[in-house]
Design an enzyme around this catalytic site. Structure first.
Site, short mmCIF file in Angstrom:
data_model
loop_
_atom_site.label_atom_id
_atom_site.label_comp_id
_atom_site.label_asym_id
_atom_site.label_seq_id
_atom_site.Cartn_x
_atom_site.Cartn_y
_atom_site.Cartn_z
N TYR A 1 -3.49 -13.88 -0.07
CA TYR A 1 -4.93 -13.69 0.09
C TYR A 1 -5.28 -12.29 -0.43
O TYR A 1 -4.61 -11.30 -0.10
CB TYR A 1 -5.34 -13.78 1.58
CG TYR A 1 -6.80 -13.42 1.76
CD1 TYR A 1 -7.77 -14.39 1.71
CD2 TYR A 1 -7.19 -12.08 1.91
CE1 TYR A 1 -9.12 -14.07 1.82
CE2 TYR A 1 -8.53 -11.74 2.02
CZ TYR A 1 -9.48 -12.74 1.97
OH TYR A 1 -10.81 -12.41 2.06
N GLU B 1 -13.26 -12.15 -3.87
CA GLU B 1 -12.19 -12.75 -3.06
C GLU B 1 -11.37 -13.69 -3.93
O GLU B 1 -11.93 -14.55 -4.62
CB GLU B 1 -12.79 -13.53 -1.88
CG GLU B 1 -11.72 -14.09 -0.95
CD GLU B 1 -12.32 -14.91 0.19
OE1 GLU B 1 -12.26 -14.47 1.35
OE2 GLU B 1 -12.84 -16.01 -0.08
#
Ligand code: ADP
Ligand code: MG
Length: 399
Positions: A109, A197
Site C-alpha cells: 500500500y 494513492e
C-alpha cells in the site's frame, strides 16, 4: 476533484512511475479490440468509476479469452457499481480499462496525503497492500510506515530508501522504489494534488515495481493552474447537485437532511448547519454563496436548493459586512418572485442596513418568516417544517 484510475496512471507514468500496459474502452467490442492490441493471453478488465473497492464489488475481472472479456464487459457497461466507497445507488460504468495481467509476488500500500497536523505531505506505506488503508490501520497498525516531507528540501533519497527498507524490500528493488516514490511526490506537488494513492503497488514475478491501481484527488482551488487536469473531470461520476453548483460558481455540498441552507461565507454556513442540528433538524446542504450576494446569485442559490426534492424548508442566513442587508433583501424578494418555492422560507439578516432589509422583506407581501438571531432562525425553520408535516400539507412529492 477526483479522476479515473486510467487517467491517474497516465499522469503518474509521465513522472516515472511504472504501470502495466493498458488501454481504455467505451464498449465491449472496443475492449476486445484493445486486448488484441495489447497482446498476451491474460487481461484485467477494470470498471472506471470514481471509487475504490471495485475488486470486491465485481468491477475488476481477470479474463483469459475474448468470451470472458465480453461477459466481463456486459456485467459492467451501463450498470452501476456499488462499492463500500460509493453511495447505495453506486456509480455508473461508462468506460472500462483493459490492462495486461501481471504476476504478483507482493502487494504494497502506498499513499501520499496532506497531513493537517504537521502541515506536511505525508507518505503512508504498508506491506499489507490490497487491503484498504482503513482496514490496515484497524487490523495491522504496526505494519504502517509513515514519513513526512520537509517542504524546504522536498522528498530526499535517503527517506525513500528508508521506506523501502522498512517495507522489507530487497536491496535490489530499492532504486525502483526510490523512482516510484519520487515520481509520486513530484506529481503530487507539481499538479497540486491533495492525494495520491497506489493500492496495490506490486513487486511482479520478474522483480519489477509496478502500480496496479492509482487514485488521485486534486485541489479544486488550484485547478485554474492546470487546465489539462480540469479537462479530466467526469461529471457522470459526480453528485448532479454538486456539478450544477460548480458550474454556477457556488460552493455546494449535498447532504441527506431536509432544511435547505443559503448562507454567505463558509464559516457561517457551517455554523448554520450546526445550529439547525441543535434545533433538532437536519441540513439538506452546505451552500456558501460568497461575499457579494447579488440578486442573481441569490436566485441561482434558490434554484439549486429547490432542485433537491428532500428540501422542506429553506433557511437564508446572510451577514452583511461589505454587503448591505437591504440589497440582499431585494435579492431574496426578486428570487422568490422568479423561482417557484413551495416550502417555508426563513430569512435571518444581520449587519449593515439590517432595518431597511427587514422592511423590504415585510413590504414584499411574500410569506417570508423573519428571524433576528441564528438560533431563532434555525428553530423557526425546524418548527415550520414540522408544523407542515403535522398538517399533512406541503410534503413535496418527487418531480
Ligand atoms: P480496487 O482497489 O478498486 O478494488 P484495483 O485496481 O486495486 O481495484 O484491483 C483489485 C485487485 O485486482 C488488485 O488488488 C490486484 O490484486 C488485482 N489487479 C489489478 N490490476 C491487475 C493487473 N494488471 N494484473 C494482475 N492483477 C491485478
Ligand atoms: Mg486498489
Amino acid at each position: 476533484m477526483d479522476i479515473h484510475e486510467y487517467q491517474a496512471k497516465e499522469l503518474l507514468s509521465n513522472f516515472g512511475v511504472e504501470v502495466p500496459p493498458g488501454a481504455l474502452a467505451y464498449s465491449p467490442e472496443q475492449a476486445s479490440y484493445r486486448a488484441r492490441e495489447l497482446g498476451g493471453d491474460k487481461w484485467i478488465v477494470k470498471a472506471q468509476v470514481h471509487a475504490g473497492g471495485r475488486g470486491k464489488a465485481g468491477g475488476v475481472k481477470l479474463c483469459g479469452n475474448d468470451i470472458e472479456i465480453q461477459s466481463a464487459c456486459e456485467g459492467m457497461f451501463g450498470r452501476k457499481l456499488v462499492t463500500h466507497q460509493t453511495s447505495p445507488e453506486g456509480k455508473g460504468i461508462y468506460r472500462v480499462y483493459v490492462e495486461s495481467a501481471v504476476v504478483i509476488d507482493r502487494e504494497i500500500y502506498l499513499g501520499f496525503v496532506l497531513d493537517r497536523s504537521s502541515q506536511r505531505i505525508m507518505i503512508v506505506a504498508s506491506g499489507e497492500g490490497g487491503m484498504e488503508i482503513e482496514d490496515i490501520s484497524a487490523e495491522r497498525p504496526e505494519s504502517i510506515v509513515r514519513s513526512t516531507v520537509e517542504p524546504a528540501v522536498g522528498l530526499q533519497e535517503f527517506q525513500c530508501r528508508e521506506i523501502a527498507f522498512k517495507l522489507g524490500l530487497a536491496p535490489s528493488l530499492s532504486a525502483q522504489m526510490v523512482r516510484t516514490l519520487k515520481g509520486c511526490y513530484r506529481a503530487f506537488t507539481e499538479l497540486d494534488a491533495t492525494m495520491v494513492e497506489i493500492n496495490p503497488l506490486v513487486i511482479t514475478g520478474d522483480q519489477r515495481v509496478l502500480a496496479l491501481d492509482a487514485k488521485m484527488t486534486f485541489d479544486d482551488n488550484a485547478l485554474f493552474r492546470h487546465p489539462q487536469i480540469s479537462e479530466l473531470r467526469d461529471k457522470s461520476q459526480e453528485d448532479p447537485r454538486e456539478s450544477r453548483a460548480a458550474d454556477r460558481g457556488l460552493s455546494y455540498v449535498g447532504l441527506d437532511g431536509n432544511i435547505g441552507c443559503i448562507v454567505n461565507g463558509a464559516g457561517l454556513a457551517m455554523a448554520t448547519m450546526d445550529t439547525i442540528k441543535l434545533a433538532g433538524g437536519e441540513p439538506a446542504n452546505f451552500l456558501d454563496i460568497g461575499g457579494g450576494a447579488t440578486p442573481e446569485r441569490v436566485a441561482k442559490a434558490f434554484r439549486l436548493v429547490m432542485s433537491d426534492n428532500n428540501v422542506q424548508a429553506v433557511l437564508v442566513n446572510i451577514f452583511a459586512g461589505i454587503n448591505r442587508c437591504d440589497w440582499v433583501a431585494e435579492g431574496v424578494v426578486a428570487a422568490l418572485k422568479e423561482v417557484e418555492v413551495d416550502v417555508p422560507v426563513i430569512v435571518r439578516l444581520a449587519g449593515t442596513n439590517v432595518e431597511e432589509g427587514q422592511k423590504i422583506l415585510a413590504k414584499s407581501g411574500l410569506p417570508i418568516i423573519r428571524a433576528t438571531t441564528l438560533v431563532e432562525a434555525a428553530e423557526r425553520a425546524v418548527g415550520a417544517w414540522q408544523s407542515d408535516l403535522a398538517q399533512g400539507t406541503k410534503v413535496r412529492v418527487e418531480k
